[in-house]
Design a protein around this motif. Structure first.
Motif, PDB file in Angstrom:
ATOM      1  N   ILE A 146      26.845  31.537  27.871  1.00 53.75           N
ATOM      2  CA  ILE A 146      25.569  31.112  27.265  1.00 53.75           C
ATOM      3  C   ILE A 146      24.489  32.163  27.551  1.00 53.75           C
ATOM      4  N   LEU A 147      24.456  32.664  28.775  1.00 56.15           N
ATOM      5  CA  LEU A 147      23.427  33.658  29.128  1.00 56.15           C
ATOM      6  C   LEU A 147      23.635  34.959  28.350  1.00 56.15           C
ATOM      7  N   ASP A 148      24.886  35.262  28.005  1.00 59.26           N
ATOM      8  CA  ASP A 148      25.179  36.470  27.206  1.00 59.26           C
ATOM      9  C   ASP A 148      24.838  36.271  25.735  1.00 59.26           C
ATOM     10  N   GLU A 149      25.146  35.098  25.218  1.00 58.14           N
ATOM     11  CA  GLU A 149      25.122  34.912  23.757  1.00 58.14           C
ATOM     12  C   GLU A 149      23.808  34.360  23.222  1.00 58.14           C
ATOM     13  N   VAL A 150      23.035  33.650  24.034  1.00 57.98           N
ATOM     14  CA  VAL A 150      21.765  33.105  23.528  1.00 57.98           C
ATOM     15  C   VAL A 150      20.680  34.161  23.765  1.00 57.98           C
ATOM     16  N   PRO A 151      20.048  34.655  22.715  1.00 60.37           N
ATOM     17  CA  PRO A 151      19.088  35.747  22.886  1.00 60.37           C
ATOM     18  C   PRO A 151      18.017  35.427  23.927  1.00 60.37           C
ATOM     19  N   GLY A 152      17.837  36.363  24.852  1.00 60.17           N
ATOM     20  CA  GLY A 152      16.779  36.241  25.864  1.00 60.17           C
ATOM     21  C   GLY A 152      17.105  35.295  27.008  1.00 60.17           C
ATOM     22  N   ALA A 153      18.291  34.657  26.978  1.00 61.93           N
ATOM     23  CA  ALA A 153      18.572  33.601  27.972  1.00 61.93           C
ATOM     24  C   ALA A 153      18.637  34.151  29.397  1.00 61.93           C
ATOM     25  N   GLN A 154      19.251  35.325  29.569  1.00 57.31           N
ATOM     26  CA  GLN A 154      19.374  35.870  30.932  1.00 57.31           C
ATOM     27  C   GLN A 154      17.980  36.074  31.556  1.00 57.31           C
ATOM     28  N   GLN A 155      17.089  36.698  30.784  1.00 60.55           N
ATOM     29  CA  GLN A 155      15.747  36.981  31.316  1.00 60.55           C
ATOM     30  C   GLN A 155      14.997  35.673  31.586  1.00 60.55           C
ATOM     31  N   ARG A 156      15.154  34.733  30.681  1.00 58.87           N
ATOM     32  CA  ARG A 156      14.449  33.450  30.849  1.00 58.87           C
ATOM     33  C   ARG A 156      14.993  32.713  32.078  1.00 58.87           C
ATOM     34  N   ALA A 157      16.286  32.797  32.275  1.00 62.87           N
ATOM     35  CA  ALA A 157      16.881  32.136  33.448  1.00 62.87           C
ATOM     36  C   ALA A 157      16.351  32.792  34.721  1.00 62.87           C
ATOM     37  N   GLU A 158      16.250  34.127  34.694  1.00 65.58           N
ATOM     38  CA  GLU A 158      15.745  34.835  35.881  1.00 65.58           C
ATOM     39  C   GLU A 158      14.291  34.465  36.164  1.00 65.58           C
ATOM     40  N   ARG A 159      13.533  34.189  35.103  1.00 65.05           N
ATOM     41  CA  ARG A 159      12.131  33.790  35.300  1.00 65.05           C
ATOM     42  C   ARG A 159      12.005  32.314  35.708  1.00 65.05           C
ATOM     43  N   GLY A 160      13.137  31.630  35.799  1.00 66.06           N
ATOM     44  CA  GLY A 160      13.107  30.228  36.228  1.00 66.06           C
ATOM     45  C   GLY A 160      12.792  29.263  35.090  1.00 66.06           C
ATOM     46  N   GLU A 161      12.909  29.746  33.839  1.00 66.94           N
ATOM     47  CA  GLU A 161      12.550  28.885  32.704  1.00 66.94           C
ATOM     48  C   GLU A 161      13.723  28.019  32.220  1.00 66.94           C
ATOM     49  N   LEU A 162      14.949  28.396  32.632  1.00 69.30           N
ATOM     50  CA  LEU A 162      16.112  27.629  32.173  1.00 69.30           C
ATOM     51  C   LEU A 162      16.810  26.964  33.355  1.00 69.30           C
ATOM     52  N   LEU A 163      17.357  25.787  33.089  1.00 67.28           N
ATOM     53  CA  LEU A 163      18.091  25.050  34.115  1.00 67.28           C
ATOM     54  C   LEU A 163      19.534  24.867  33.662  1.00 67.28           C
ATOM     55  N   PHE A 164      20.435  24.868  34.629  1.00 65.05           N
ATOM     56  CA  PHE A 164      21.838  24.562  34.345  1.00 65.05           C
ATOM     57  C   PHE A 164      22.188  23.231  34.992  1.00 65.05           C
ATOM     58  N   GLY A 165      23.077  22.507  34.342  1.00 67.56           N
ATOM     59  CA  GLY A 165      23.613  21.325  34.999  1.00 67.56           C
ATOM     60  C   GLY A 165      24.950  20.938  34.401  1.00 67.56           C
ATOM     61  N   THR A 166      25.808  20.321  35.236  1.00 67.08           N
ATOM     62  CA  THR A 166      26.940  19.595  34.684  1.00 67.08           C
ATOM     63  C   THR A 166      26.349  18.289  34.137  1.00 67.08           C
ATOM     64  N   VAL A 167      27.165  17.447  33.540  1.00 65.76           N
ATOM     65  CA  VAL A 167      26.619  16.302  32.801  1.00 65.76           C
ATOM     66  C   VAL A 167      25.824  15.336  33.697  1.00 65.76           C
ATOM     67  N   ASP A 168      26.228  15.215  34.953  1.00 67.12           N
ATOM     68  CA  ASP A 168      25.480  14.354  35.885  1.00 67.12           C
ATOM     69  C   ASP A 168      24.039  14.845  36.036  1.00 67.12           C
ATOM     70  N   SER A 169      23.889  16.155  36.249  1.00 67.94           N
ATOM     71  CA  SER A 169      22.542  16.730  36.439  1.00 67.94           C
ATOM     72  C   SER A 169      21.691  16.540  35.193  1.00 67.94           C
ATOM     73  N   TRP A 170      22.317  16.815  34.047  1.00 65.13           N
ATOM     74  CA  TRP A 170      21.600  16.678  32.775  1.00 65.13           C
ATOM     75  C   TRP A 170      21.092  15.251  32.588  1.00 65.13           C
ATOM     76  N   LEU A 171      21.993  14.287  32.795  1.00 63.84           N
ATOM     77  CA  LEU A 171      21.608  12.880  32.589  1.00 63.84           C
ATOM     78  C   LEU A 171      20.514  12.461  33.572  1.00 63.84           C
ATOM     79  N   ILE A 172      20.674  12.842  34.827  1.00 59.67           N
ATOM     80  CA  ILE A 172      19.702  12.393  35.837  1.00 59.67           C
ATOM     81  C   ILE A 172      18.354  13.078  35.603  1.00 59.67           C
ATOM     82  N   TRP A 173      18.388  14.334  35.191  1.00 63.19           N
ATOM     83  CA  TRP A 173      17.133  15.028  34.887  1.00 63.19           C
ATOM     84  C   TRP A 173      16.417  14.296  33.752  1.00 63.19           C
TER      85      TRP A 173
END
Ligand SMILES: Nc1ncnc2c1ncn2[C@@H]1O[C@H](COP(=O)(O)OP(=O)(O)O)[C@@H](O)[C@H]1O
Ligand SMILES: O=P(O)(O)OC[C@H](O)CO
Length: 500
Positions: A146-173
């Motif tokens: 995902i970080l490779d294929e979604v434009p700008g995702a790596q930089q955004r993740a490094e800036r703390g703008e993106l979150l990752f989760g397995t389905v439990d994290s996603w649902l609870i968030w």
């Protein structure tokens, strides 16, 4: 008014459906709500879900289960969450919008990334730290993709703008309105980024895949209050998390070392509780966290089969050989054997103990006399053969014979399958009275956190009897059938490999 809090709601977010089950303090089911959601196969070997649909179906079922029960939501002490594991979701911290569909555990798109890791010689280090083998199954390479294929995702993740989760994290968030970005060790141990010995995200692994630590959820125990959600107008704590297979292990009361269960869902997953010492497999199994509770951690040895009950769905939805999953057992019983036919459902490669990302399905032994009943029976038998391979690997690893196999999951309703499983193992198969052990496990973890139950001993005492299937097949026949299965598996190996 009696407002004693003696009900627990389990959210069971599986591969093919979102379920919510309300349990009472006697471990009985009070109400169930279930909805299937869409499976997307955009390319060969790819599998995706829509994270918003995962959430909306789950939230819908949560409310429906409560409404159906007629119980005052103020009597619900807590919510437990259990989920399909490994499936990777990346979303925007600010808006909650996923940047890409959920890449499902079955998806094979990251096989090339895995090959690269293997070629770099990372296998041993990864196995030592995570207990896993390098495979597209686990979350880490899906995040990398995902970080490779979604434009700008790596930089955004490094800036703390993106979150990752397995389905439990996603649902609870989502359920806590973004207040809790958490997971538990049973889910973390499926990412290939979590060190199962230090019990923390591993910086060397994060560096290897250039995954920013800021994306990752906080790892908490499997049984504690993580946050609160609105349930039909009432503020209820979310107090349990476990990956669905570990939840089923807990739900089957496999609390002690040496206790094991196999779940027959979309896939099949055999887990044995190994106690507080992780056991390394020499036979193609993986080491994973079984549960983390009250400051203690237990490990499990796991064998994962990617296509179990899903082969029944394939016969129903793709081949249209049956119109309802429940037809398969009775159809299989109409013939005495498969007439020499073997079906290897390696649709998304083979998991344990073979770990072949490039294996693909095959049907061997077809003749003019092969009927749909033979194919149905071969499909059913394929589930049991795969589980028998897992049991064999586990017995070699632990040096002890499994006396009885505890079964659960949707496809364990099928009496034909359970009997054939007992026959092909030469061991009895026990099916509990409540097949929803996954949801029950999540409910138990949440209930223990908020005091609905005091101890696992109390939980074990509260269990009813289930059904027992005893082996009837002569040993020579068993050996002949297993040998045929091994030959058929050989034909499926490597089929879609890079050279193909
Ligand atoms: N009566 C049945 N006989 C055989 N297979 C069944 C039966 N009922 C359900 N299944 C299979 O069980 C699986 C669903 O089990 P479930 O535990 O709900 O799975 P999951 O949690 O993976 O979504 C499906 O793959 C379905 O084909
Ligand atoms: O959805 P299930 O029940 O088949 O479980 C999926 C597993 O968690 C995948 O590892």
């Amino acid at each position: 008014m009696d407002l004693e809090k003696r009900f627990i709601l389990a959210l069971d977010q599986g591969t093919t459906s979102s379920r919510a089950i309300l349990f009472d303090s006697g471990q009985r089911i009070v109400s169930v709500a279930q909805r299937d959601f869409a499976q997307h196969y955009p390319r060969e070997g790819w599998v995706e879900h829509d994270p918003m649909e995962i959430y909306s179906t789950q939230a819908g079922m949560m409310a429906e289960a409560v409404t159906k029960s007629g119980i005052d939501p103020r009597k619900i002490a807590a919510i437990g969450v259990t989920n399909q594991r490994e499936t990777a979701i990346v979303w925007e911290r600010a808006t909650g919008r996923p940047v890409y569909p959920a890449i499902v555990w079955q998806c094979r798109r990251t096989a090339a990334i895995c090959d690269r890791l293997k070629a770099e010689g990372a296998g041993e280090m990864i196995r030592k730290k995570t207990g896993l083998l390098i495979d597209a199954y686990f979350s880490a390479t899906k995040i990398r993709w995902i970080l490779d294929e979604v434009p700008g995702a790596q930089q955004r993740a490094e800036r703390g703008e993106l979150l990752f989760g397995t389905v439990d994290s996603w649902l609870i968030w989502k359920l806590t309105g973004g207040a809790a970005h958490v997971t538990d060790p049973t889910n973390a141990s499926r990412t290939m980024l979590y060190n199962i010995h230090t019990l923390d995200w591993d910086q060397e692994l994060l560096d290897l895949l250039s995954i920013p630590r800021a994306m990752l959820p906080e790892v908490r125990s499997s049984s504690e209050i993580y946050g609160y959600t609105d349930l039909c107008g009432v503020r209820v704590p979310i107090a349990g998390i476990a990956g669905d297979q570990q939840a089923a292990l807990f739900g089957q009361c496999c609390f002690e070392r040496g206790e094991a269960k196999n779940t027959y869902g979309t896939g099949c997953f055999l887990l044995m509780n190994m106690g507080e010492t992780p056991c390394e497999s020499r036979n193609g199994l993986i080491t994973t966290v079984a549960v983390s509770r009250g400051g203690r951690i237990q490990y499990a040895l796991e064998g994962s089969v990617f296509v179990g009950g899903a082969v029944v769905q394939w016969l129903r939805d793709e081949l249209r050989l049956i119109s309802d999953s429940a037809e398969i057992g009775p159809l299989a019983r109409t013939v005495e054997d498969t007439g020499g036919v073997y079906l290897v459902p390696a649709f998304t490669g083979l998991g344990a103990p073979h770990w072949d990302m490039y294996a693909r399905g095959c049907v061997m032994g077809l003749t003019r006399g092969t009927t749909r009943a033979h194919l149905a029976r071969a499909a059913e038998e394929s589930i049991a053969y795969q589980v028998a391979e897992l049991v064999g690997a586990m017995e070699r690893d632990t040096g002890t014979a499994l006396k009885t196999l505890n079964a659960d999951g949707g496809a364990s309703r099928d009496g034909f399958l359970m009997q054939f499983q007992a026959d092909i193992l030469g061991r009895p198969v026990r099916r509990p009275a409540i097949l929803e052990t996954t949801a029950l496990g999540a409910a138990l973890l949440a209930g223990l956190a908020v005091g609905v139950w005091d101890s696992t001993e109390q939980i074990r005492r509260g269990r009813g009897q289930g059904a027992l299937f005893s082996p009837e097949m002569p040993p020579q026949q068993r050996e002949r059938l297993l040998a045929g299965w091994s030959r058929a598996v050989g034909h499926s190996r490597g089929w879609a490999g890079p050279q193909a």
